[in-house]
Design a protein around this motif. Structure first.
Motif, PDB file in Angstrom:
ATOM      1  N   LEU A  89      -5.818   1.209  -0.631  1.00  0.00           N
ATOM      2  CA  LEU A  89      -4.791   0.186  -0.422  1.00  0.00           C
ATOM      3  C   LEU A  89      -4.065   0.303   0.916  1.00  0.00           C
ATOM      4  N   PRO A  90      -3.517   1.470   1.290  1.00  0.00           N
ATOM      5  CA  PRO A  90      -2.788   1.502   2.570  1.00  0.00           C
ATOM      6  C   PRO A  90      -3.680   1.233   3.771  1.00  0.00           C
ATOM      7  N   ARG A  91      -4.895   1.782   3.763  1.00  0.00           N
ATOM      8  CA  ARG A  91      -5.799   1.569   4.888  1.00  0.00           C
ATOM      9  C   ARG A  91      -6.172   0.091   5.009  1.00  0.00           C
ATOM     10  N   MET A  92      -6.536  -0.539   3.896  1.00  0.00           N
ATOM     11  CA  MET A  92      -6.931  -1.941   3.925  1.00  0.00           C
ATOM     12  C   MET A  92      -5.756  -2.846   4.297  1.00  0.00           C
ATOM     13  N   SER A  93      -4.551  -2.446   3.909  1.00  0.00           N
ATOM     14  CA  SER A  93      -3.371  -3.242   4.255  1.00  0.00           C
ATOM     15  C   SER A  93      -3.148  -3.257   5.758  1.00  0.00           C
ATOM     16  N   ARG A  94      -3.315  -2.105   6.399  1.00  0.00           N
ATOM     17  CA  ARG A  94      -3.136  -2.066   7.850  1.00  0.00           C
ATOM     18  C   ARG A  94      -4.239  -2.861   8.559  1.00  0.00           C
ATOM     19  N   TYR A  95      -5.472  -2.746   8.073  1.00  0.00           N
ATOM     20  CA  TYR A  95      -6.554  -3.529   8.669  1.00  0.00           C
ATOM     21  C   TYR A  95      -6.252  -5.032   8.575  1.00  0.00           C
ATOM     22  N   ALA A  96      -5.778  -5.463   7.419  1.00  0.00           N
ATOM     23  CA  ALA A  96      -5.498  -6.886   7.217  1.00  0.00           C
ATOM     24  C   ALA A  96      -4.406  -7.374   8.156  1.00  0.00           C
ATOM     25  N   GLY A  97      -3.407  -6.504   8.420  1.00  0.00           N
ATOM     26  CA  GLY A  97      -2.313  -6.907   9.293  1.00  0.00           C
ATOM     27  C   GLY A  97      -2.671  -6.876  10.765  1.00  0.00           C
ATOM     28  N   ARG A  98      -3.592  -5.989  11.163  1.00  0.00           N
ATOM     29  CA  ARG A  98      -3.887  -5.805  12.591  1.00  0.00           C
ATOM     30  C   ARG A  98      -5.119  -6.569  13.060  1.00  0.00           C
ATOM     31  N   ASP A  99      -6.161  -6.578  12.233  1.00  0.00           N
ATOM     32  CA  ASP A  99      -7.444  -7.124  12.682  1.00  0.00           C
ATOM     33  C   ASP A  99      -8.187  -7.706  11.479  1.00  0.00           C
ATOM     34  N   PRO A 100      -8.034  -9.008  11.229  1.00  0.00           N
ATOM     35  CA  PRO A 100      -8.697  -9.625  10.061  1.00  0.00           C
ATOM     36  C   PRO A 100     -10.206  -9.428  10.058  1.00  0.00           C
ATOM     37  N   GLY A 101     -10.835  -9.431  11.261  1.00  0.00           N
ATOM     38  CA  GLY A 101     -12.276  -9.219  11.315  1.00  0.00           C
ATOM     39  C   GLY A 101     -12.652  -7.829  10.837  1.00  0.00           C
ATOM     40  N   LEU A 102     -11.901  -6.812  11.285  1.00  0.00           N
ATOM     41  CA  LEU A 102     -12.149  -5.443  10.840  1.00  0.00           C
ATOM     42  C   LEU A 102     -11.897  -5.314   9.338  1.00  0.00           C
ATOM     43  N   PHE A 103     -10.871  -5.993   8.862  1.00  0.00           N
ATOM     44  CA  PHE A 103     -10.578  -5.966   7.424  1.00  0.00           C
ATOM     45  C   PHE A 103     -11.768  -6.492   6.617  1.00  0.00           C
ATOM     46  N   ARG A 104     -12.331  -7.618   7.064  1.00  0.00           N
ATOM     47  CA  ARG A 104     -13.450  -8.208   6.310  1.00  0.00           C
ATOM     48  C   ARG A 104     -14.666  -7.286   6.311  1.00  0.00           C
ATOM     49  N   SER A 105     -14.935  -6.656   7.452  1.00  0.00           N
ATOM     50  CA  SER A 105     -16.103  -5.765   7.511  1.00  0.00           C
ATOM     51  C   SER A 105     -15.892  -4.524   6.650  1.00  0.00           C
ATOM     52  N   ARG A 106     -14.685  -3.954   6.690  1.00  0.00           N
ATOM     53  CA  ARG A 106     -14.401  -2.777   5.867  1.00  0.00           C
ATOM     54  C   ARG A 106     -14.394  -3.145   4.380  1.00  0.00           C
ATOM     55  N   PHE A 107     -13.894  -4.336   4.071  1.00  0.00           N
ATOM     56  CA  PHE A 107     -13.879  -4.787   2.675  1.00  0.00           C
ATOM     57  C   PHE A 107     -15.303  -4.850   2.136  1.00  0.00           C
TER      58      PHE A 107
END
Length: 299
Positions: free
Chosen positions: A278-296
């Motif tokens: 949760l904390p890692r994905m939350s930071r990805y979502a706030g900083r870089d939506p593209g990185l969030f989608r790939s990590r998701f």
């Protein structure tokens, strides 16, 4: 704040801590089942289920929301301010749940067995207000969170094994009431440990206070679906204990409760994974939506 440790590190630390805590709790569970007898052991298990529901209602989803939002903050000052206002909201929810529990618990047949016992278990919502495990998770301070879990379970197990046998009849109380007190003490010790850690992380302890009306409404609205989902999960896992407490004798609950703990391990596994992600994905979502989608997709 130096939080970008590896996900596998976070997951490993939380898993080891959770497994250790569960093993310590299991030792205490076996001892209680043999010492208290089926009737009193069953009452204890219903009491634990009551405290579980009370804590979820008193959290209202705010702890998971707090993990998500703290993970996106960068400096101690704003984090400390956020935590203080979060504690203010949790205090209001805790007071409401405790007051509601005082009114609702007498409606259940198991309450008549020992009313004070269930008020003790209901009282766990009060120290929960200042518990900061969610803060440590949001900051990815997994070593501190894991240590706190182990220390709390170790204190509970040692007090049950070493101290409880001498408490029967002290203050005119049966042993099962002292089990509830030990549960509250171990909970408080965990909170004290994390409070000391938080003082170092944030340069001081947060002071509970209420956020503005608009901010309070925003947080409660965002947290409500999370709290509802957590409540549904709790019903699926331990609703049978409550039903048995209503429909059956405490002895029947005691016979059922111990083996039923095995199924709870699946829920524990999901919670550990969730807290690591949760904390890692939350930071990805706030900083870089593209990185969030790939990590998701990867996770």
């Amino acid at each position: 704040m130096g939080r970008d440790r590896g996900l596998l590190h976070n997951l490993g630390v939380l898993t080891v801590a959770q497994v250790t805590a569960q093993l310590l709790n299991l030792a205490a569970l076996v001892f209680l089942a043999r010492t208290l007898g089926e009737h009193d052991f069953g009452l204890i298990q219903v009491g634990v289920a009551v405290s579980g529901y009370a804590m979820i209602l008193a959290q209202g989803g705010l702890l998971s929301l707090g993990i998500r939002e703290v993970a996106r903050l960068e400096t101690p000052g704003p984090i400390r301010a956020y935590v203080g206002t979060q504690q203010g909201l949790l205090g209001i929810l805790a007071a409401a749940v405790f007051a509601g529990g005082v009114l609702v618990l007498p409606l259940f047949p198991f309450y008549r067995e020992d009313p004070f016992l269930f008020f003790l278990y209901l009282g766990v919502v009060i120290p929960q207000v200042v518990m900061l495990e969610w803060l440590g998770t949001g900051l990815e301070r997994t070593a501190a969170v894991g240590t706190a879990k182990v220390l709390g379970s170790l204190a509970y197990g040692l007090l049950i094994l070493a101290v409880l046998p001498g408490l029967e009849g002290v203050g005119g109380w049966p042993a099962l009431r002292w089990v509830a007190v030990i549960y509250l003490v171990s909970f408080a010790l965990t909170g004290l440990f994390l409070g000391r850690q938080a003082h170092g992380w944030l340069g001081g302890l947060p002071l509970p206070r209420l956020p503005g009306r608009v901010e309070a409404r925003r947080r409660l609205s965002a947290a409500a679906p999370i709290g509802a989902a957590a409540l549904v999960m709790r019903v699926l896992v331990s609703g049978d204990l409550i039903l048995l407490g209503i429909l059956a004798s405490p002895g029947t609950v005691g016979l059922y409760a111990a083996p039923a703990k095995i199924g709870f391990l699946a829920v524990v596994a999901m919670e550990v994974l969730w807290k690591a992600l949760l904390p890692r994905m939350s930071r990805y979502a706030g900083r870089d939506p593209g990185l969030f989608r790939s990590r998701f997709r990867l996770y």
